[in-house]
Design a protein around this motif. Structure first.
Motif, PDB file in Angstrom:
ATOM      1  N   ASP A  60       0.827  -1.213   0.000  1.00  0.00           N
ATOM      2  CA  ASP A  60       0.000   0.000   0.000  1.00  0.00           C
ATOM      3  C   ASP A  60       0.857   1.257   0.000  1.00  0.00           C
ATOM      4  OD1 ASP A  60      -2.245  -1.615   0.110  1.00  0.00           O
ATOM      5  OD2 ASP A  60      -2.459  -1.435   2.285  1.00  0.00           O
ATOM      6  N   LEU A  61       2.105   1.129   0.455  1.00  0.00           N
ATOM      7  CA  LEU A  61       3.044   2.253   0.497  1.00  0.00           C
ATOM      8  C   LEU A  61       3.990   2.246  -0.702  1.00  0.00           C
ATOM      9  CD1 LEU A  61       4.021   2.013   4.289  1.00  0.00           C
ATOM     10  CD2 LEU A  61       2.360   3.558   3.240  1.00  0.00           C
ATOM     11  N   GLY A  62       3.774   1.310  -1.626  1.00  0.00           N
ATOM     12  CA  GLY A  62       4.632   1.207  -2.797  1.00  0.00           C
ATOM     13  C   GLY A  62       5.919   0.450  -2.545  1.00  0.00           C
ATOM     14  N   LEU A  63       5.934  -0.381  -1.498  1.00  0.00           N
ATOM     15  CA  LEU A  63       7.127  -1.121  -1.103  1.00  0.00           C
ATOM     16  C   LEU A  63       6.876  -2.622  -1.149  1.00  0.00           C
ATOM     17  CD1 LEU A  63       7.981   1.007   2.068  1.00  0.00           C
ATOM     18  CD2 LEU A  63       8.788   1.385  -0.287  1.00  0.00           C
ATOM     19  N   GLY A  64       7.928  -3.393  -1.372  1.00  0.00           N
ATOM     20  CA  GLY A  64       7.829  -4.840  -1.362  1.00  0.00           C
ATOM     21  C   GLY A  64       9.105  -5.452  -0.815  1.00  0.00           C
ATOM     22  N   ILE A  65       9.069  -6.763  -0.600  1.00  0.00           N
ATOM     23  CA  ILE A  65      10.226  -7.487  -0.068  1.00  0.00           C
ATOM     24  C   ILE A  65      10.354  -8.835  -0.760  1.00  0.00           C
ATOM     25  CG2 ILE A  65      11.393  -8.420   1.972  1.00  0.00           C
ATOM     26  CD1 ILE A  65       9.601  -6.693   3.737  1.00  0.00           C
ATOM     27  N   THR A  66      11.583  -9.176  -1.102  1.00  0.00           N
ATOM     28  CA  THR A  66      11.929 -10.492  -1.618  1.00  0.00           C
ATOM     29  C   THR A  66      13.314 -10.835  -1.089  1.00  0.00           C
ATOM     30  OG1 THR A  66      12.023 -11.860  -3.616  1.00  0.00           O
ATOM     31  CG2 THR A  66      12.945  -9.642  -3.785  1.00  0.00           C
ATOM     32  N   ASN A  67      13.901 -11.921  -1.562  1.00  0.00           N
ATOM     33  CA  ASN A  67      15.251 -12.321  -1.159  1.00  0.00           C
ATOM     34  C   ASN A  67      16.051 -12.751  -2.376  1.00  0.00           C
ATOM     35  OD1 ASN A  67      15.321 -12.324   1.899  1.00  0.00           O
ATOM     36  ND2 ASN A  67      13.488 -13.518   1.519  1.00  0.00           N
ATOM     37  N   VAL A  68      17.379 -12.632  -2.269  1.00  0.00           N
ATOM     38  CA  VAL A  68      18.237 -13.142  -3.336  1.00  0.00           C
ATOM     39  C   VAL A  68      18.137 -14.661  -3.367  1.00  0.00           C
ATOM     40  CG1 VAL A  68      20.600 -13.336  -4.208  1.00  0.00           C
ATOM     41  CG2 VAL A  68      19.844 -11.189  -3.180  1.00  0.00           C
ATOM     42  N   VAL A  69      18.274 -15.274  -2.202  1.00  0.00           N
ATOM     43  CA  VAL A  69      18.239 -16.734  -2.081  1.00  0.00           C
ATOM     44  C   VAL A  69      17.032 -17.102  -1.229  1.00  0.00           C
ATOM     45  CG1 VAL A  69      19.474 -18.780  -1.252  1.00  0.00           C
ATOM     46  CG2 VAL A  69      20.755 -16.893  -2.304  1.00  0.00           C
ATOM     47  N   ALA A  70      16.266 -18.077  -1.668  1.00  0.00           N
ATOM     48  CA  ALA A  70      15.046 -18.457  -0.956  1.00  0.00           C
ATOM     49  C   ALA A  70      15.305 -19.356   0.248  1.00  0.00           C
ATOM     50  CB  ALA A  70      14.089 -19.160  -1.919  1.00  0.00           C
ATOM     51  N   ARG A  71      16.439 -20.066   0.262  1.00  0.00           N
ATOM     52  CA  ARG A  71      16.692 -21.046   1.319  1.00  0.00           C
ATOM     53  C   ARG A  71      16.993 -20.358   2.648  1.00  0.00           C
ATOM     54  NH1 ARG A  71      21.265 -24.168   3.318  1.00  0.00           N
ATOM     55  NH2 ARG A  71      22.694 -23.109   1.897  1.00  0.00           N
ATOM     56  N   GLN A  86      22.403 -18.127  -8.912  1.00  0.00           N
ATOM     57  CA  GLN A  86      21.070 -18.574  -9.324  1.00  0.00           C
ATOM     58  C   GLN A  86      19.998 -17.622  -8.798  1.00  0.00           C
ATOM     59  OE1 GLN A  86      19.724 -22.347  -7.715  1.00  0.00           O
ATOM     60  NE2 GLN A  86      18.300 -22.629  -9.404  1.00  0.00           N
ATOM     61  N   GLY A  87      20.152 -17.183  -7.556  1.00  0.00           N
ATOM     62  CA  GLY A  87      19.200 -16.238  -6.977  1.00  0.00           C
ATOM     63  C   GLY A  87      19.172 -14.922  -7.734  1.00  0.00           C
ATOM     64  N   GLY A  88      20.341 -14.481  -8.208  1.00  0.00           N
ATOM     65  CA  GLY A  88      20.399 -13.260  -9.002  1.00  0.00           C
ATOM     66  C   GLY A  88      19.598 -13.381 -10.285  1.00  0.00           C
ATOM     67  N   GLU A  89      19.647 -14.550 -10.908  1.00  0.00           N
ATOM     68  CA  GLU A  89      18.870 -14.782 -12.130  1.00  0.00           C
ATOM     69  C   GLU A  89      17.367 -14.752 -11.841  1.00  0.00           C
ATOM     70  OE1 GLU A  89      19.921 -14.878 -15.280  1.00  0.00           O
ATOM     71  OE2 GLU A  89      21.908 -14.416 -14.477  1.00  0.00           O
ATOM     72  N   ILE A  90      16.971 -15.382 -10.752  1.00  0.00           N
ATOM     73  CA  ILE A  90      15.558 -15.381 -10.353  1.00  0.00           C
ATOM     74  C   ILE A  90      15.100 -13.959 -10.032  1.00  0.00           C
ATOM     75  CG2 ILE A  90      13.944 -16.162  -8.566  1.00  0.00           C
ATOM     76  CD1 ILE A  90      15.688 -18.777  -8.473  1.00  0.00           C
ATOM     77  N   LEU A  91      15.968 -13.206  -9.363  1.00  0.00           N
ATOM     78  CA  LEU A  91      15.650 -11.822  -9.015  1.00  0.00           C
ATOM     79  C   LEU A  91      15.488 -10.963 -10.269  1.00  0.00           C
ATOM     80  CD1 LEU A  91      15.214  -9.760  -6.801  1.00  0.00           C
ATOM     81  CD2 LEU A  91      17.702  -9.536  -6.611  1.00  0.00           C
ATOM     82  N   ALA A  93      14.419 -11.927 -13.122  1.00  0.00           N
ATOM     83  CA  ALA A  93      13.122 -12.285 -13.698  1.00  0.00           C
ATOM     84  C   ALA A  93      11.976 -11.619 -12.933  1.00  0.00           C
ATOM     85  CB  ALA A  93      12.950 -13.803 -13.723  1.00  0.00           C
ATOM     86  N   LYS A  94      12.085 -11.548 -11.613  1.00  0.00           N
ATOM     87  CA  LYS A  94      11.045 -10.874 -10.812  1.00  0.00           C
ATOM     88  C   LYS A  94      10.979  -9.391 -11.164  1.00  0.00           C
ATOM     89  CE  LYS A  94      11.320 -13.829  -6.761  1.00  0.00           C
ATOM     90  NZ  LYS A  94      11.654 -13.917  -5.323  1.00  0.00           N
ATOM     91  N   ARG A  99       8.492  -4.927 -12.424  1.00  0.00           N
ATOM     92  CA  ARG A  99       8.954  -3.599 -12.803  1.00  0.00           C
ATOM     93  C   ARG A  99       8.883  -2.544 -11.710  1.00  0.00           C
ATOM     94  NH1 ARG A  99       6.654  -3.776 -18.964  1.00  0.00           N
ATOM     95  NH2 ARG A  99       8.003  -5.488 -19.553  1.00  0.00           N
ATOM     96  N   PRO A 100       9.529  -2.783 -10.581  1.00  0.00           N
ATOM     97  CA  PRO A 100       9.602  -1.724  -9.572  1.00  0.00           C
ATOM     98  C   PRO A 100      10.477  -0.585 -10.091  1.00  0.00           C
ATOM     99  CG  PRO A 100      11.102  -3.501  -9.004  1.00  0.00           C
ATOM    100  CD  PRO A 100      10.307  -3.965 -10.199  1.00  0.00           C
ATOM    101  N   ARG A 101      10.307   0.605  -9.544  1.00  0.00           N
ATOM    102  CA  ARG A 101      11.174   1.725  -9.923  1.00  0.00           C
ATOM    103  C   ARG A 101      12.600   1.482  -9.445  1.00  0.00           C
ATOM    104  NH1 ARG A 101       8.921   6.908  -7.619  1.00  0.00           N
ATOM    105  NH2 ARG A 101      10.747   7.758  -8.652  1.00  0.00           N
ATOM    106  N   TRP A 102      12.728   0.905  -8.241  1.00  0.00           N
ATOM    107  CA  TRP A 102      14.036   0.635  -7.643  1.00  0.00           C
ATOM    108  C   TRP A 102      14.080  -0.776  -7.081  1.00  0.00           C
ATOM    109  CZ3 TRP A 102      18.080   3.813  -8.085  1.00  0.00           C
ATOM    110  CH2 TRP A 102      17.828   5.150  -8.407  1.00  0.00           C
TER     111      TRP A 102
END
Length: 165
Positions: A60-71, A86-91, A93-94, A99-102
């Protein structure tokens, strides 16, 4: 760990990988000593100090969270170079899909390895992923003694200023 993500975010924050507490709770940056949530607030990204269990309201604030590595691990030192790559490749693709601004990677070592950028420094990066700018922030883990919540907040505020440009 489920991502907190939506299309067109201002910032997609990217942790290194979930810690064990995050894996148990299902909440990003859940360990009590982690300074991610205080840094978000001190920088002005959030109007108040949020708790990890409020992570789903970040979109709702225009923010999100993910990780480089899921494990999930007890510490990032348990991850392999191959997992980062491998995590960089997945990232990538995300980022292409959402398409976040940053993209803000919190952990310079993770960024350097996942993006094959061994000389990268903290802050705005020269490279982009499509139209998405990349920013590298210090790791907010309580184990990172080089930064306090206040100095992390200052680094996060530099990104906040770029978002507002």
């Amino acid at each position: 760990m489920p991502d907190v993500i939506a299309k067109g975010l201002d910032v997609l924050f990217c942790g290194i990988n979930p810690g064990l507490m995050s894996a148990v709770t299902g909440h990003h940056f859940a360990r009590p000593g982690n300074r991610f949530w205080p840094a978000l607030h001190l920088s002005g990204f959030t109007p108040r100090l949020y708790r990890p269990d409020e992570q789903d309201t970040l979109t709702d604030l225009g923010l999100g969270i993910t990780n480089v590595v899921a494990r999930a691990t007890a510490g990032a030192a348990e991850l392999t170079k191959e997992e980062y790559i491998q995590g960089g490749e997945i990232l990538r693709a995300k980022v292409e899909k959402y398409r976040p601004r940053w993209l803000a990677v919190v952990g310079i070592g993770a960024y350097r390895t996942a993006f094959a950028a061994p000389r990268a420094a903290l802050g705005r990066q020269d490279r982009t992923l499509g139209k998405t700018g990349i920013w590298v922030l210090p790791n907010p883990s309580g184990l990172n003694a080089h930064f306090t919540a206040e100095t992390l907040g200052e680094r996060f505020a530099e990104l906040k200023a770029a978002v507002e440009e």
